[in-house]
Motif scaffolding. Structure first.
Motif, PDB file in Angstrom:
ATOM      1  N   UNK A  24     -13.123   4.310 -16.876  1.00  0.00           N
ATOM      2  CA  UNK A  24     -11.951   4.468 -16.273  1.00  0.00           C
ATOM      3  C   UNK A  24     -11.866   5.369 -15.309  1.00  0.00           C
ATOM      4  N   UNK A  25     -11.720   5.061 -14.067  1.00  0.00           N
ATOM      5  CA  UNK A  25     -11.123   6.024 -12.951  1.00  0.00           C
ATOM      6  C   UNK A  25      -9.962   5.487 -12.316  1.00  0.00           C
ATOM      7  N   UNK A  26      -8.601   6.108 -12.322  1.00  0.00           N
ATOM      8  CA  UNK A  26      -7.529   5.356 -11.882  1.00  0.00           C
ATOM      9  C   UNK A  26      -7.539   4.681 -10.376  1.00  0.00           C
ATOM     10  N   UNK A  27      -7.060   3.601 -10.353  1.00  0.00           N
ATOM     11  CA  UNK A  27      -6.709   2.995  -8.977  1.00  0.00           C
ATOM     12  C   UNK A  27      -5.131   2.571  -9.052  1.00  0.00           C
ATOM     13  N   UNK A  28      -4.472   3.426  -8.113  1.00  0.00           N
ATOM     14  CA  UNK A  28      -3.325   3.087  -8.210  1.00  0.00           C
ATOM     15  C   UNK A  28      -2.423   2.899  -6.777  1.00  0.00           C
ATOM     16  N   UNK A  29      -1.745   1.874  -6.381  1.00  0.00           N
ATOM     17  CA  UNK A  29      -1.720   1.646  -5.128  1.00  0.00           C
ATOM     18  C   UNK A  29       0.114   0.851  -5.156  1.00  0.00           C
ATOM     19  N   UNK A  30       0.667   0.972  -3.679  1.00  0.00           N
ATOM     20  CA  UNK A  30       1.660   0.299  -3.875  1.00  0.00           C
ATOM     21  C   UNK A  30       1.442  -0.689  -2.532  1.00  0.00           C
ATOM     22  N   UNK A  31       1.931  -1.982  -2.679  1.00  0.00           N
ATOM     23  CA  UNK A  31       1.724  -3.221  -1.810  1.00  0.00           C
ATOM     24  C   UNK A  31       3.083  -3.413  -1.180  1.00  0.00           C
ATOM     25  N   UNK A  32       3.307  -2.906   0.229  1.00  0.00           N
ATOM     26  CA  UNK A  32       4.801  -3.162   0.830  1.00  0.00           C
ATOM     27  C   UNK A  32       4.590  -4.596   1.350  1.00  0.00           C
ATOM     28  N   UNK A  33       5.444  -5.588   0.972  1.00  0.00           N
ATOM     29  CA  UNK A  33       5.696  -6.951   1.538  1.00  0.00           C
ATOM     30  C   UNK A  33       7.068  -6.924   2.198  1.00  0.00           C
ATOM     31  N   UNK A  34       7.199  -7.771   3.375  1.00  0.00           N
ATOM     32  CA  UNK A  34       8.166  -7.805   4.214  1.00  0.00           C
ATOM     33  C   UNK A  34       9.427  -8.540   3.225  1.00  0.00           C
ATOM     34  N   UNK A  35      10.538  -8.297   3.684  1.00  0.00           N
ATOM     35  CA  UNK A  35      11.618  -8.941   3.183  1.00  0.00           C
ATOM     36  C   UNK A  35      11.712 -10.465   3.559  1.00  0.00           C
ATOM     37  N   UNK A  36      11.068 -10.751   4.609  1.00  0.00           N
ATOM     38  CA  UNK A  36      11.180 -11.967   5.275  1.00  0.00           C
ATOM     39  C   UNK A  36      10.291 -12.966   4.310  1.00  0.00           C
ATOM     40  N   UNK A  37       9.352 -12.373   3.462  1.00  0.00           N
ATOM     41  CA  UNK A  37       8.459 -13.131   2.499  1.00  0.00           C
ATOM     42  C   UNK A  37       9.450 -14.008   1.743  1.00  0.00           C
ATOM     43  N   UNK A  38       9.259 -15.090   0.960  1.00  0.00           N
ATOM     44  CA  UNK A  38      10.022 -15.668   0.099  1.00  0.00           C
ATOM     45  C   UNK A  38       9.524 -15.135  -1.342  1.00  0.00           C
ATOM     46  N   UNK A  39      10.650 -14.975  -2.362  1.00  0.00           N
ATOM     47  CA  UNK A  39      10.448 -14.326  -3.481  1.00  0.00           C
ATOM     48  C   UNK A  39       9.326 -15.042  -4.277  1.00  0.00           C
ATOM     49  N   UNK A  40       9.131 -16.503  -4.351  1.00  0.00           N
ATOM     50  CA  UNK A  40       8.326 -17.384  -5.041  1.00  0.00           C
ATOM     51  C   UNK A  40       6.892 -17.099  -4.489  1.00  0.00           C
TER      52      UNK A  40
END
Length: 408
Positions: free
Chosen positions: A283-299
């Motif tokens: 275990x070595x940590x992988x942490x990231x944040x993926x930014x998705x546009x507001x124009x994408x559908x929530x589904x």
């Protein structure tokens, strides 16, 4: 009174010298040299013969014995896959040469010096020098044996710590030095019991004078027994971060990642909070944040989250709950004790100023930095494909300006 001497008496060299000096052709020259320089032709001839014999021993016989020694004993350590010449250091030949030449000097002095008192004064120094040379050679052979067979030894006994072995070798080195000094004092006629008794009083003064040294020594004992870190571990102590080179009796050396060497007193290091990155198995940590546009559908974003989670669960280099971990009860949680992390979290995290953020939190199987980079790179590539598959787009910081058209 001169005690019986093996060189002069048992080998009858004195008789040979007298026979040479009594030769009618050189008798006058020999008497003249003896009168002015206290040396005769007979002694000079014998000294030249002795030096020649010892040179032959050093140049011819010693190399032959070394090869023979190696040939005979190599089979006995064949299981270690090393040669006896790998164990016996280069200094072995030098040490034996020094012993040979020292013996030649001793024989020469016994021939040249007729004063028994002076001979008796020189003998303890010769004996002590012999002991020192052989003790040094024994220590080097022991050290080389451990170094050459260390991989096999530490693989066979994984709980054995390298720094403990190194610490014991340093103690042995000090004990050998003390033994040689005591041997010299005995040879010189000192009363060892009186010296040891006086250490009770003198030890207090020495302890006060060497206060910092003793503090660092006990600090090294604390570090070794506490097992906070070992040789080769990646640690951070205060403002120092790097790989532990060795733990010595007074200091610990750390090689920084920019290839600098830092030496820290053990007393200071023992009182610091140690962050040990090497005390982890999985275990070595992988942490990231993926930014998705507001124009994408929530589904579509929800489907993307599910796909990323499934991808990570199936990834062969990601630690998951399917790891076979010993679940036997222990006083301490074994995962935390030996360093196992297999958390896997993928969730929609928050509404950011210009994106919907997805949190990806997982651990690579291997804690090795290069393996971790390869795993992280593959995860990023796979996430990029999944974003495209689910009709989503990566967001980047943007601002939208609305200009109000005011009519005059």
């Amino acid at each position: 009174y001169r005690p019986s001497n093996f060189i002069l008496d048992d080998l009858s060299l004195k008789y040979i010298i007298e026979k040479i000096d009594s030769n009618k052709y050189i008798k006058h020259v020999s008497e003249t040299l003896d009168y002015y320089f206290h040396i005769s032709i007979g002694k000079i001839v014998i000294l030249i013969i002795i030096l020649f014999i010892f040179m032959v021993i050093n140049k011819k016989i010693l190399p032959f014995l070394t090869k023979l020694f190696n040939k005979k004993l190599s089979k006995e350590i064949k299981t270690l896959n090393i040669s006896i010449l790998d164990i016996i250091p280069d200094s072995f030949r030098i040490t034996m040469s020094l012993v040979v030449y020292l013996f030649a000097i001793q024989v020469s002095l016994l021939l040249l010096i007729e004063d028994p008192i002076l001979i008796n004064k020189l003998t303890p120094w010769f004996n002590t020098t012999y002991l020192a040379l052989f003790s040094f050679m024994f220590y080097r052979i022991l050290t080389n044996y451990i170094n050459e067979s260390s991989d096999k030894i530490f693989n066979q006994y994984p709980n054995m710590r390298k720094e403990m072995v190194d610490f014991i070798l340093r103690i042995i080195k000090i004990l050998i030095l003390i033994f040689v000094v005591l041997f010299l004092l005995v040879q010189l006629g000192f009363d060892i019991k009186a010296i040891i008794a006086s250490l009770g009083i003198g030890g207090i003064a020495v302890a006060l004078a060497a206060k910092d040294t003793l503090t660092n020594f006990f600090g090294s004992l604390n570090i070794i027994t506490d097992n906070s870190f070992s040789q080769g571990d990646w640690i951070k102590a205060g403002n120092v971060e790097g790989t532990v080179v060795d733990i010595r009796m007074r200091t610990t050396r750390i090689r920084t990642f920019d290839n600098g060497m830092i030496t820290i007193p053990n007393a200071e290091l023992a009182n610091l909070a140690i962050l040990n990155w090497s005390k982890r198995v999985i275990g070595r940590r992988i942490m990231m944040t993926i930014n998705i546009t507001y124009s994408s559908k929530m589904s579509d974003i929800e489907n993307l989250v599910v796909d990323i989670r499934e991808m990570l669960q199936e990834h062969q280099n990601i630690a998951t709950a399917r790891l076979n971990i010993d679940k036997k009860p222990y006083l301490l949680k074994k995962e935390d004790l030996i360093g196992i992390k297999n958390n896997l979290l993928v969730y929609i995290d928050k509404y950011a100023s210009s994106s919907v953020d997805i949190l990806v939190y997982c651990f690579s199987r291997s804690p090795d930095w290069e393996d971790w980079l390869e795993t992280k790179q593959d995860v990023i590539i796979q996430i990029s494909k999944l974003v495209e598959k689910n009709n989503c787009e990566f967001a980047f910081p943007t601002q939208t300006l609305y200009l109000e058209n005011q009519q005059a």
